[in-house]
Every structure is written in structure tokens, then in C-alpha cells.
Design a protein around this motif. Structure first.
Motif, PDB file in Angstrom:
ATOM      1  N   MET A   1       0.883  -1.240   0.023  1.00 23.60           N
ATOM      2  CA  MET A   1      -0.096   0.012  -0.069  1.00 23.60           C
ATOM      3  C   MET A   1       0.957   1.230   0.023  1.00 23.60           C
ATOM      4  SD  MET A   1      -2.918   1.287   2.665  1.00 23.60           S
ATOM      5  CE  MET A   1      -1.831   1.778   3.864  1.00 23.60           C
ATOM      6  N   LEU A   2       0.440   2.255  -0.658  1.00 22.78           N
ATOM      7  CA  LEU A   2       1.207   3.286  -0.939  1.00 22.78           C
ATOM      8  C   LEU A   2       0.449   4.585  -0.041  1.00 22.78           C
ATOM      9  CD1 LEU A   2       3.863   4.253  -2.196  1.00 22.78           C
ATOM     10  CD2 LEU A   2       2.215   5.299  -4.143  1.00 22.78           C
ATOM     11  N   ARG A   3       1.470   5.004   1.071  1.00 24.35           N
ATOM     12  CA  ARG A   3       0.734   6.186   1.737  1.00 24.35           C
ATOM     13  C   ARG A   3       0.936   7.313   1.545  1.00 24.35           C
ATOM     14  NH1 ARG A   3       2.587   5.507   7.587  1.00 24.35           N
ATOM     15  NH2 ARG A   3       0.299   5.936   7.909  1.00 24.35           N
ATOM     16  N   ASN A  82       4.896  -1.114   3.509  1.00 27.53           N
ATOM     17  CA  ASN A  82       4.102  -0.003   2.849  1.00 27.53           C
ATOM     18  C   ASN A  82       5.156   0.928   2.188  1.00 27.53           C
ATOM     19  OD1 ASN A  82       1.577  -0.774   3.511  1.00 27.53           O
ATOM     20  ND2 ASN A  82       1.919  -0.166   5.478  1.00 27.53           N
ATOM     21  N   TYR A  84       5.879   5.469   0.752  1.00 27.29           N
ATOM     22  CA  TYR A  84       5.525   6.475   0.822  1.00 27.29           C
ATOM     23  C   TYR A  84       6.636   7.490   0.064  1.00 27.29           C
ATOM     24  CZ  TYR A  84       8.641   7.197   5.075  1.00 27.29           C
ATOM     25  OH  TYR A  84       9.282   7.361   5.954  1.00 27.29           O
TER      26      TYR A  84
END
Length: 162
Positions: A1-3, A82, A84
Motif C-alpha cells: 500500500m502506498l501512503r 508500505n 511513501y
């Protein structure tokens, strides 16, 4: 998942001369999904994402010891795998005699339009790096800079300001 960082967020950290974290703010800990105890004393590379070209870090570590600041787009990895993106500014902290005592970094939310340019560039660099090494990956970057007739800093800062 990309924050994603919030527009008003600033991630701040300091490292010693070997790149070990000596300070990190709460936003850093929240974004990286680590506690302060898990970060302090650890190499800053604890948040290095595997999809980040090593050639960018080579440029960084060749530049900041010369007391020159660096701006860069960096994909970081969290404790829970994750990712970012950040727009980073890294500088050396100097004592009264001009000696480097540590490194200071402030990261903020990158311009999404900049990532439209940076992500394909980094993917190309990473692909070349995997097949031909860091020097070849670095050459991809320098060739693009030469083709555009800009310095690294000019490219990175112009992308953030667009």
C-alpha cells in the motif's frame, strides 16, 4: 500500500556521520510505522525501499560531505512494507570551525506531477542497475540531465515547483 503525506506534514530527522538516526519527529515515526526506540541508532537505510535506485543515494552521499545540500525524490519503505514518497532536502550541520557534525533532513509531500516524471525515470534506472550496476544506472540519470541541459538540482527543484 502506498501512503501519502499530508500537505502540511514535514518529516524531520538527523543522522550521525555514518547515517545512523539520532533524531526523528513524530510524523517520521507515524509515516514509517516505527517507534522512536526502533529508529534511534539505526541506519537511515532502515526505510530504504527496494524500488529506489541506489544511484540516487550514491549522488546524495557524494554531495552532502562536500557541504552541499541535496534535494531528491525518495520512495521510502515502512516497517509494514508500505511505501511513501517524499521530497527531501538533506544538508550537513556544521560546527563553528566548518566541520560537519551531522546530517539534517526535512521531507515534505512531493508534487504529484513531479512523480509522473520521477517514477518512470527511477524504474528505468532500477532496471539498468539490476542488469548493469549502479554506475550504469547513474549514467541514465546524467544522460537525461545532459539531454535536458540542466543540473540535477535544477531538474529536481523545477519538478517540485511545477
Amino acid at each position: 500500500m502506498l501512503r501519502e503525506m499530508k500537505e502540511e506534514d514535514f518529516i524531520v530527522s538527523k543522522t550521525d556521520l555514518k547515517g545512523r538516526i539520532t533524531y526523528c519527529n513524530q510524523i517520521f515515526m507515524d509515516m514509517a510505522e516505527y517507534t522512536e526506540e526502533e529508529l534511534l541508532g539505526k541506519a537511515h537505510s532502515i526505510i530504504r525501499h527496494p524500488e529506489m535506485p541506489k544511484a540516487v543515494f550514491r549522488y546524495l552521499w557524494e554531495t552532502i560531505p562536500k557541504k552541499e545540500e541535496v534535494f531528491a525524490y525518495v520512495l521510502n519503505k515502512t516497517k509494514n512494507d508500505n511505501g511513501y514518497w517524499v521530497y527531501a532536502n538533506i544538508t550537513a550541520t556544521l560546527d563553528d570551525r566548518g566541520n560537519i557534525v551531522d546530517y539534517y533532513s526535512v521531507r515534505r509531500r512531493p508534487n504529484p506531477k513531479a512523480l509522473d516524471v520521477i517514477i518512470p525515470l527511477y524504474q528505468k534506472m532500477l532496471s539498468v542497475e539490476k542488469s548493469s550496476g549502479v554506475d550504469a544506472s547513474f549514467k541514465v540519470l546524467t544522460d537525461i540531465l545532459q539531454e535536458k541541459g540542466v543540473s540535477y538540482d535544477e531538474l529536481i527543484i523545477s519538478l517540485q515547483d511545477q
